[in-house]
Scaffold this active site. Structure first.
Site, PDB file in Angstrom:
ATOM      1  N   ASP A 173      -8.029  -5.223   0.177  1.00  8.66           N
ATOM      2  CA  ASP A 173      -8.648  -6.069  -0.846  1.00  8.66           C
ATOM      3  C   ASP A 173      -8.141  -7.501  -0.876  1.00  8.66           C
ATOM      4  O   ASP A 173      -8.550  -8.282  -1.732  1.00  8.66           O
ATOM      5  CB  ASP A 173      -8.495  -5.407  -2.221  1.00  8.66           C
ATOM      6  CG  ASP A 173      -9.527  -4.316  -2.363  1.00  8.66           C
ATOM      7  OD1 ASP A 173     -10.637  -4.531  -1.850  1.00  8.66           O
ATOM      8  OD2 ASP A 173      -9.222  -3.268  -2.929  1.00  8.66           O
ATOM      9  N   HIS A 204       0.868  -1.186   0.000  1.00  9.49           N
ATOM     10  CA  HIS A 204       0.000   0.000   0.000  1.00  9.49           C
ATOM     11  C   HIS A 204       0.896   1.224   0.000  1.00  9.49           C
ATOM     12  O   HIS A 204       1.950   1.220   0.624  1.00  9.49           O
ATOM     13  CB  HIS A 204      -0.904  -0.003   1.235  1.00  9.49           C
ATOM     14  CG  HIS A 204      -2.070   0.904   1.092  1.00  9.49           C
ATOM     15  ND1 HIS A 204      -1.991   2.255   1.323  1.00  9.49           N
ATOM     16  CD2 HIS A 204      -3.343   0.658   0.688  1.00  9.49           C
ATOM     17  CE1 HIS A 204      -3.165   2.796   1.083  1.00  9.49           C
ATOM     18  NE2 HIS A 204      -4.003   1.866   0.687  1.00  9.49           N
TER      19      HIS A 204
END
Ligand code: ACO
Length: 428
Positions: free
Chosen positions: A364, A307
């Site tokens: 996700d 991320h």
């Protein structure tokens, strides 16, 4: 801590103010840099650039903190519901009981979409990706509601535009799915709650009702809350950038939907399941795929890992992992890719490549497994993300308009040819 920074360029030095946020985040304000020094800053991917000040979401990637309007994501995911969170993000406060009832009622009044819009659905090929369909029909709302074109209209008009969008989005999304399987559209039932209504439009048939399972409703509500805002990410920045030209809300959100689509952003939830299925079909060997992800000559990346801002853990991933286990247990389902996902996570978290680069599962990594358990088809996963992110995008657009932010227009450093004279084609 210093209240200004000093920049030295040759013999000249310049003072740059330091801006401090409510959580002590610090930024060097370079608003006047170019006029004062003739220089700009270069920051590919905006890794160090704050594009705005914002009062909506606070995120500390090192500490794994995420708060909407000051409320920790863990508390909202456990105790709130999606429409309440939407109110919080868009209007700044948790609603009173009366305000909440009014908000839900107003949303339920706008769930129908104009019958003429059905023509669009009939014209898209059945193999159309639903993200393409949803982006197109979202911007088309501005053609049906021309009063939305001016983002500086009265607050009442803006609120109506916002409520229409929140209300119609589930209908538009579910119809995109129905179109993709060649089934007739199912109309909304306004006595149902927001998530129930979406499930009804997704799965009911003219021949059969769909029995709504509260376990599925709760799990979906939680997923939508976890996706509802995430400060200045790729799609949100796109919404603000498009909106900064004074483009209307529907068009700006449509731009955000398109930005969300890519596998490095919202498209990751679909890409994760495709990756896990590939690993399963390949015999389930984790090591081979870990090695591929580490190989710089191989384009393969571990989807759902890493991320831009979380360098410790993604707090949403923690909540989702548990919610995913709970959902599958309550539904009495077993998904073989869940075992692969858990093994992959364990191996990666102990591998120096991932540890050194601070690569952890993101929101996700597990959401696709949950959506699949609910019967949502893979192509619709990113649409689900868009449905969840909608209140965040709206809140960010509204804040940008209220702050009268200038049009977004980055600069560049030109590295092409210097001036040269045109040569006639015959002489080249
Ligand atoms: N698998 C393997 N290696 C990775 C991964 C991954 N998933 N993610 C990052 N790396 C490596 C990079 O190769 C790079 O290595 P290097 O320093 O040796 O060159 C290093 O980690 C840093 O990666 P960057 O790409 O510079 O990190 P950035 O912040 O630009 O990208 C991103 C973040 C796009 C999320 C990236 O981690 C990625 O592609 N992840 C997979 C896609 C994904 O899951 N996206 C969803 C993000 S969450 C969301 O949008 C909801």
């Amino acid at each position: 801590m210093p209240d200004h920074a000093e920049l030295r360029l040759g013999d000249a030095s310049y003072e740059l103010p330091v801006v401090v946020g409510t959580e002590q985040e610090r930024a060097i304000d370079i608003t006047n840099l170019r006029s004062a020094t003739g220089h700009i800053t270069l920051d590919s991917g905006y890794k160090n650039t704050g594009a705005t000040t914002s009062a909506i979401t606070y995120l500390d990637g090192e500490a794994g903190i995420l708060r909407y309007r000051g409320y920790p994501i863990e508390q909202l995911a456990e105790k709130s519901n999606f429409l309440e969170v939407a109110h919080l993000l868009i209007y700044g406060e948790l609603p009173t009981k009366e305000a909440m009832d009014r908000f839900s009622h107003e949303i339920s009044e706008h769930t129908l979409i104009h019958e003429d819009m059905k023509g669009f659905y009939n014209s898209f090929p059945t193999y159309a990706h639903p993200m393409g369909v949803v982006a197109s029909v979202t911007t088309s709302l501005s053609t049906f509601y021309p009063e939305s074109l001016n983002p500086h209209r009265s607050e009442d008009k803006i609120n109506l535009t916002i409520k229409r969008l929140i209300a119609k989005f589930p209908t538009m999304a579910a119809w995109a799915f129905k179109n993709s399987i060649g089934h007739p559209a199912v109309y909304p039932k306004n006595k149902l709650g927001y998530v129930e209504n979406f499930l009804h439009m997704m799965f009911a048939l003219p021949t059969d009702d769909y029995e709504i399972d509260p376990v599925v409703v709760n799990a979906m509500d939680k997923l939508l809350i976890l996706h509802a805002d995430h400060e200045q990410n790729c799609s949100t920045s796109t919404v603000r950038l498009a909106g900064s030209s004074q483009a209307n809300l529907y068009a700006s959100i449509s731009a955000g939907i398109v930005a969300l689509w890519g596998p490095l952003h919202g498209g990751a939830n679909q890409a994760v399941i495709e990756m896990l299925d590939r690993i399963r079909e390949d015999g389930g060997s984790i090591d081979k795929w870990i090695e591929r992800a580490k190989d710089k000559n191989d384009p393969f990346r571990l989807m759902g890992f890493g991320h831009r801002v979380y360098k410790n853990f993604d707090p949403r991933a923690k909540i989702i992992k548990k919610a995913c286990d709970d959902l599958l247990n309550k539904l009495g389902m077993k998904d073989p890719v869940l075992d692969i996902a858990k093994k992959l996570e364990e191996v990666a978290l102990n591998d120096p490549y991932f540890v050194e680069r601070k690569l952890y599962p993101n929101v996700d990594f597990y959401s696709g497994i949950m959506y699949r358990a609910m019967g949502i088809p893979q192509d619709m996963f990113t649409v689900m993300f868009a449905l969840g992110r909608l209140p965040g995008w709206i809140a960010q657009w509204k804040e940008m308009v209220a702050n009268k932010e200038p049009i977004g227009r980055p600069r560049q450093v030109y590295i092409g040819p210097n001036e040269r004279n045109y040569v006639n084609i015959a002489d080249r």
